[in-house]
Motif scaffolding. Structure first.
Motif, PDB file in Angstrom:
ATOM      1  N   GLY A 165     -31.572  37.857   9.241  1.00 48.81           N
ATOM      2  CA  GLY A 165     -32.359  37.517  10.425  1.00 48.81           C
ATOM      3  C   GLY A 165     -32.182  36.049  10.790  1.00 48.81           C
ATOM      4  O   GLY A 165     -32.123  35.185   9.901  1.00 48.81           O
ATOM      5  N   GLY A 197     -34.187  34.147  13.392  1.00 45.91           N
ATOM      6  CA  GLY A 197     -35.198  33.664  14.325  1.00 45.91           C
ATOM      7  C   GLY A 197     -35.459  32.211  13.946  1.00 45.91           C
ATOM      8  O   GLY A 197     -34.730  31.626  13.131  1.00 45.91           O
ATOM      9  N   ASN A 234     -35.453  31.445   9.773  1.00 45.99           N
ATOM     10  CA  ASN A 234     -34.186  31.288   9.053  1.00 45.99           C
ATOM     11  C   ASN A 234     -33.245  30.308   9.744  1.00 45.99           C
ATOM     12  O   ASN A 234     -32.408  29.693   9.088  1.00 45.99           O
ATOM     13  CB  ASN A 234     -33.504  32.654   8.879  1.00 45.99           C
ATOM     14  N   ASP A 239     -27.633  38.015  11.883  1.00 46.22           N
ATOM     15  CA  ASP A 239     -28.644  38.601  12.775  1.00 46.22           C
ATOM     16  C   ASP A 239     -28.039  39.763  13.559  1.00 46.22           C
ATOM     17  O   ASP A 239     -26.891  39.712  13.983  1.00 46.22           O
ATOM     18  CB  ASP A 239     -29.195  37.562  13.759  1.00 46.22           C
ATOM     19  N   GLN A 291     -40.069  38.388  26.715  1.00 49.15           N
ATOM     20  CA  GLN A 291     -41.452  37.929  26.939  1.00 49.15           C
ATOM     21  C   GLN A 291     -41.457  36.470  27.390  1.00 49.15           C
ATOM     22  O   GLN A 291     -42.460  35.766  27.209  1.00 49.15           O
ATOM     23  CB  GLN A 291     -42.269  38.122  25.654  1.00 49.15           C
ATOM     24  N   ARG A 305     -41.559  26.937  27.239  1.00 50.18           N
ATOM     25  CA  ARG A 305     -41.109  27.818  26.163  1.00 50.18           C
ATOM     26  C   ARG A 305     -39.625  28.147  26.294  1.00 50.18           C
ATOM     27  O   ARG A 305     -38.905  28.243  25.304  1.00 50.18           O
ATOM     28  CB  ARG A 305     -41.948  29.101  26.148  1.00 50.18           C
ATOM     29  N   GLU A 347     -24.526  41.700  13.810  1.00 54.15           N
ATOM     30  CA  GLU A 347     -24.247  42.340  12.521  1.00 54.15           C
ATOM     31  C   GLU A 347     -25.590  42.713  11.885  1.00 54.15           C
ATOM     32  O   GLU A 347     -26.496  41.883  11.816  1.00 54.15           O
ATOM     33  CB  GLU A 347     -23.480  41.345  11.639  1.00 54.15           C
ATOM     34  N   GLY A 372     -39.045  38.464  10.753  1.00 52.83           N
ATOM     35  CA  GLY A 372     -40.099  38.282  11.753  1.00 52.83           C
ATOM     36  C   GLY A 372     -41.051  39.452  11.903  1.00 52.83           C
ATOM     37  O   GLY A 372     -41.301  40.217  10.969  1.00 52.83           O
ATOM     38  N   ASN A 427     -46.499  30.927  12.237  1.00 59.72           N
ATOM     39  CA  ASN A 427     -46.491  29.876  13.241  1.00 59.72           C
ATOM     40  C   ASN A 427     -45.290  28.951  13.031  1.00 59.72           C
ATOM     41  O   ASN A 427     -44.707  28.926  11.968  1.00 59.72           O
ATOM     42  CB  ASN A 427     -47.817  29.126  13.008  1.00 59.72           C
ATOM     43  N   LEU A 428     -44.940  28.176  14.053  1.00 61.84           N
ATOM     44  CA  LEU A 428     -43.817  27.236  13.919  1.00 61.84           C
ATOM     45  C   LEU A 428     -44.197  25.995  13.108  1.00 61.84           C
ATOM     46  O   LEU A 428     -43.323  25.247  12.675  1.00 61.84           O
ATOM     47  CB  LEU A 428     -43.350  26.772  15.305  1.00 61.84           C
TER      48      LEU A 428
HETATM   49  C1  LIG Z   1     -43.977  35.197  22.989  1.00 64.33           C
HETATM   50  C2  LIG Z   1     -44.228  34.423  21.722  1.00 64.33           C
HETATM   51  C3  LIG Z   1     -44.403  33.053  21.781  1.00 64.33           C
HETATM   52  C4  LIG Z   1     -44.625  32.331  20.621  1.00 64.33           C
HETATM   53  N1  LIG Z   1     -44.844  31.000  20.742  1.00 64.33           N
HETATM   54  C5  LIG Z   1     -45.174  30.303  19.665  1.00 64.33           C
HETATM   55  C6  LIG Z   1     -45.501  28.900  19.771  1.00 64.33           C
HETATM   56  O1  LIG Z   1     -45.510  28.350  20.868  1.00 64.33           O
HETATM   57  N2  LIG Z   1     -45.815  28.221  18.645  1.00 64.33           N
HETATM   58  C7  LIG Z   1     -45.830  28.828  17.420  1.00 64.33           C
HETATM   59  O2  LIG Z   1     -46.120  28.169  16.431  1.00 64.33           O
HETATM   60  N3  LIG Z   1     -45.536  30.139  17.278  1.00 64.33           N
HETATM   61  C8  LIG Z   1     -45.206  30.884  18.362  1.00 64.33           C
HETATM   62  N4  LIG Z   1     -44.936  32.215  18.217  1.00 64.33           N
HETATM   63  C9  LIG Z   1     -44.987  32.796  16.871  1.00 64.33           C
HETATM   64  C10 LIG Z   1     -43.683  32.596  16.055  1.00 64.33           C
HETATM   65  O3  LIG Z   1     -43.220  31.288  16.164  1.00 64.33           O
HETATM   66  C11 LIG Z   1     -42.567  33.504  16.515  1.00 64.33           C
HETATM   67  O4  LIG Z   1     -42.968  34.835  16.398  1.00 64.33           O
HETATM   68  C12 LIG Z   1     -41.234  33.291  15.767  1.00 64.33           C
HETATM   69  O5  LIG Z   1     -40.237  33.942  16.526  1.00 64.33           O
HETATM   70  C13 LIG Z   1     -41.186  33.815  14.346  1.00 64.33           C
HETATM   71  O6  LIG Z   1     -39.899  33.517  13.834  1.00 64.33           O
HETATM   72  P1  LIG Z   1     -39.131  34.412  12.762  1.00 64.33           P
HETATM   73  O7  LIG Z   1     -37.823  33.761  12.517  1.00 64.33           O
HETATM   74  O8  LIG Z   1     -39.998  34.642  11.600  1.00 64.33           O
HETATM   75  O9  LIG Z   1     -38.926  35.855  13.441  1.00 64.33           O
HETATM   76  P2  LIG Z   1     -38.142  36.359  14.720  1.00 64.33           P
HETATM   77  O10 LIG Z   1     -38.077  35.309  15.755  1.00 64.33           O
HETATM   78  O11 LIG Z   1     -38.748  37.662  15.079  1.00 64.33           O
HETATM   79  O12 LIG Z   1     -36.644  36.620  14.200  1.00 64.33           O
HETATM   80  C14 LIG Z   1     -36.316  37.651  13.316  1.00 64.33           C
HETATM   81  C15 LIG Z   1     -34.858  37.996  13.503  1.00 64.33           C
HETATM   82  O13 LIG Z   1     -34.462  38.914  12.490  1.00 64.33           O
HETATM   83  C16 LIG Z   1     -33.475  39.772  13.031  1.00 64.33           C
HETATM   84  N5  LIG Z   1     -33.356  40.970  12.172  1.00 64.33           N
HETATM   85  C17 LIG Z   1     -34.340  41.835  11.846  1.00 64.33           C
HETATM   86  N6  LIG Z   1     -33.869  42.774  11.005  1.00 64.33           N
HETATM   87  C18 LIG Z   1     -32.559  42.500  10.782  1.00 64.33           C
HETATM   88  C19 LIG Z   1     -31.535  43.115  10.001  1.00 64.33           C
HETATM   89  N7  LIG Z   1     -31.770  44.187   9.249  1.00 64.33           N
HETATM   90  N8  LIG Z   1     -30.300  42.562  10.020  1.00 64.33           N
HETATM   91  C20 LIG Z   1     -30.038  41.444  10.765  1.00 64.33           C
HETATM   92  N9  LIG Z   1     -30.989  40.833  11.509  1.00 64.33           N
HETATM   93  C21 LIG Z   1     -32.231  41.349  11.516  1.00 64.33           C
HETATM   94  C22 LIG Z   1     -33.964  40.042  14.446  1.00 64.33           C
HETATM   95  O14 LIG Z   1     -32.913  40.432  15.296  1.00 64.33           O
HETATM   96  C23 LIG Z   1     -34.559  38.681  14.827  1.00 64.33           C
HETATM   97  O15 LIG Z   1     -33.635  37.888  15.572  1.00 64.33           O
HETATM   98  C24 LIG Z   1     -44.690  32.975  19.355  1.00 64.33           C
HETATM   99  C25 LIG Z   1     -44.534  34.355  19.294  1.00 64.33           C
HETATM  100  C26 LIG Z   1     -44.322  35.078  20.465  1.00 64.33           C
HETATM  101  C27 LIG Z   1     -44.207  36.572  20.384  1.00 64.33           C
END
Ligand SMILES: Cc1cc2nc3c(=O)[nH]c(=O)nc-3n(C[C@H](O)[C@H](O)[C@H](O)COP(=O)(O)OP(=O)(O)OC[C@H]3O[C@@H](n4cnc5c(N)ncnc54)[C@H](O)[C@@H]3O)c2cc1C
Length: 439
Positions: A19, A21, A24, A43, A54, A104, A125, A155, A397-398
């Motif tokens: 992943g 996002g 990572n 990813d 969104q 954003r 992938e 995520g 959260n970020l």
């Molecule tokens: C609309 C929105 C706005 C936000 N704004 C804020 C903000 O302003 N401030 C804040 O602190 N937080 C914010 N958040 C909360 C948080 O920061 C986000 O949800 C953030 O994207 C989380 O990051 P992540 O890397 O954990 O997950 P994600 O961003 O969801 O990334 C996960 C990744 O894993 C990949 N993946 C999943 N399974 C597999 C697999 N089997 N093989 C390969 N890849 C895979 C997906 O394709 C995805 O790209 C927001 C959330 C949302 C929904």
């Protein structure tokens, strides 16, 4: 069959990330300057995206721009938001624009820029299976690689309550699909369910449309008693500091759960600027433009039923929290579910799942975010943004992204970076010491 597609790849990595996002991507950015830690991040998306469907126009980041991928751990990193602005030649323009909050979409563009500059990241992938045989074997839909360590950063996934789940489609959708699905709603009755930031942004967008694009009525249902703001004040923000995360981790299960329930609005409330926009729009519709029926505000209620109507519309039954016997009914052409996200499934861990310790519905982690398991101590599976119950409301959260990634990077490198100074607040009891009254 995925097995047949996978071709052996002799590549061995110190760390493979599943992943890409922000979580990572932060770790990948910190590791970029450490070639000795051979790493690969995979990813399944075709290219980088950050909640792209969104990205509602006008929305902004809910945290400081310093809470980027790296700055709070490594301010000299070439992957900072400031480095991005400078690289794009727009650093002065950004300053002069005097944004109250970073748009954003601009932050998303920064993240995409960081992903493009890192040759250790691949898109398109899918990681299908992670096994273990002295080292981790990572089978994707393209190849199999091995790794000493795995970092899972998959995520959250959109979540809709059971009442809506079975009806999802063109006229009932999660807010995560807002940009692709909330189109051609002029003259229609729309119900938005969910009183957090995403619900507020959807509601605000719908009532801000003009002319023939404006819906006939937009109703906003929330379980919370009112449309509550996020608490972004100084001492509350100390919850989003490393030492509070460590303090939270040291608590018992009951105290952790109580904390998360009690302080939910420190992370899941609505930005004051969004609330002000919504309120001002309503004022203008009602008192300036003479459109008193556009908006319906219905907090303190829960959707208990959704039925298909005869004319292709929806009948929504709602229960008032203070008067549970008095059910209300809404008719809608379109329902937007802004009912949150839940941790994404980690099915690819199935071959080793029985070896991983659990903590309720989470994987149990140690202080460095490594999952507790029965394998060798120098082989770890780390999880990012999957331990809200153990690490508190800051986990999704970020705010602690860069710090958490640094902890994981440190463990991979066998070092421990200096921490920033602790909070002004003494979170923990200092058993056995005298607290000087009036000192
Ligand atoms: C609309 C929105 C706005 C936000 N704004 C804020 C903000 O302003 N401030 C804040 O602190 N937080 C914010 N958040 C909360 C948080 O920061 C986000 O949800 C953030 O994207 C989380 O990051 P992540 O890397 O954990 O997950 P994600 O961003 O969801 O990334 C996960 C990744 O894993 C990949 N993946 C999943 N399974 C597999 C697999 N089997 N093989 C390969 N890849 C895979 C997906 O394709 C995805 O790209 C927001 C959330 C949302 C929904």
């Amino acid at each position: 069959m995925g097995h047949e597609k996978a071709t052996p790849d002799s590549a061995h990595y110190r760390c493979v990330g599943v992943g890409v996002g922000p979580a990572n991507l932060s770790l990948a950015s910190l590791l970029h300057s450490r070639p000795e830690v051979r790493n690969l991040f995979i990813d399944r998306k075709e290219s980088f995206g950050w909640h792209d469907s969104q990205q509602i126009p006008g929305t902004t980041l809910q945290v400081s721009m310093f809470k980027d991928l790296v700055s709070l751990s490594d301010p000299k990193s070439p992957f900072s938001f400031l480095a991005y602005l400078h690289d794009q030649g727009r650093v002065y323009h950004f300053l002069n624009a005097q944004f109250d909050d970073v748009p954003r979409l601009e932050f998303r563009n920064y993240l995409a820029w960081a992903s493009r500059r890192n040759e250790n990241i691949v898109f398109g992938e899918v990681v299908e299976e992670v096994g273990f045989d002295g080292v981790f074997t990572v089978r994707t839909d393209r190849r199999t690689v091995t790794a000493d360590n795995i970092v899972v950063g998959v995520g959250n996934q959109p979540w809709v309550p059971v009442q809506g789940r079975r009806h999802l489609g063109a006229t009932q959708f999660h807010v995560n699909d807002f940009m692709t699905s909330a189109r051609n709603l002029g003259g229609k009755r729309v119900v938005v369910v969910g009183g957090g930031q995403s619900g507020a942004e959807a509601f605000s967008d719908l009532i801000s449309r003009s002319g023939a694009e404006l819906p006939r009525r937009v109703s906003w249902i929330s379980r919370r008693r009112n449309y509550f703001p996020i608490d972004d004040s100084p001492f509350t923000n100390d919850y989003f500091m490393p030492d509070h995360s460590d303090y939270f981790y040291s608590l018992g299960a009951e105290a952790r759960a109580a904390f998360n329930a009690q302080h939910i609005l420190t992370s899941d409330g609505i930005s004051e600027s969004t609330l002000r926009d919504v309120y001002q729009r309503i004022y203008v519709h009602r008192f300036v433009e003479g459109n008193p029926d556009l908006v319906g505000l219905h907090p303190n209620r829960e959707v208990v039923g959704v039925e298909a109507g005869a004319a292709g519309d929806w009948g929504i039954t709602v229960r008032h929290n203070d008067k549970p016997d008095a059910l209300e009914h809404f008719e809608a052409d379109v329902v937007v579910w802004a009912t949150g996200f839940r941790p994404a499934a980690m099915d690819f861990l199935a071959p080793i799942a029985h070896r991983l310790e659990r903590h309720g519905d989470e994987l149990r982690i140690d202080e460095d975010y490594a999952v507790c398991w029965d394998g060798p101590a120098d082989r770890s599976i780390f999880v990012q943004n999957a331990a809200r119950g153990q690490r508190g409301l800051a986990d999704p959260n970020l705010s602690l992204n860069a710090w958490r990634s640094q902890r994981i990077a440190d463990r991979l490198c066998g070092v421990r970076s200096d921490e920033q100074l602790a909070s002004f607040i003494e979170w923990s009891t200092k058993t056995g010491t005298n607290v000087p009254w009036g000192a």
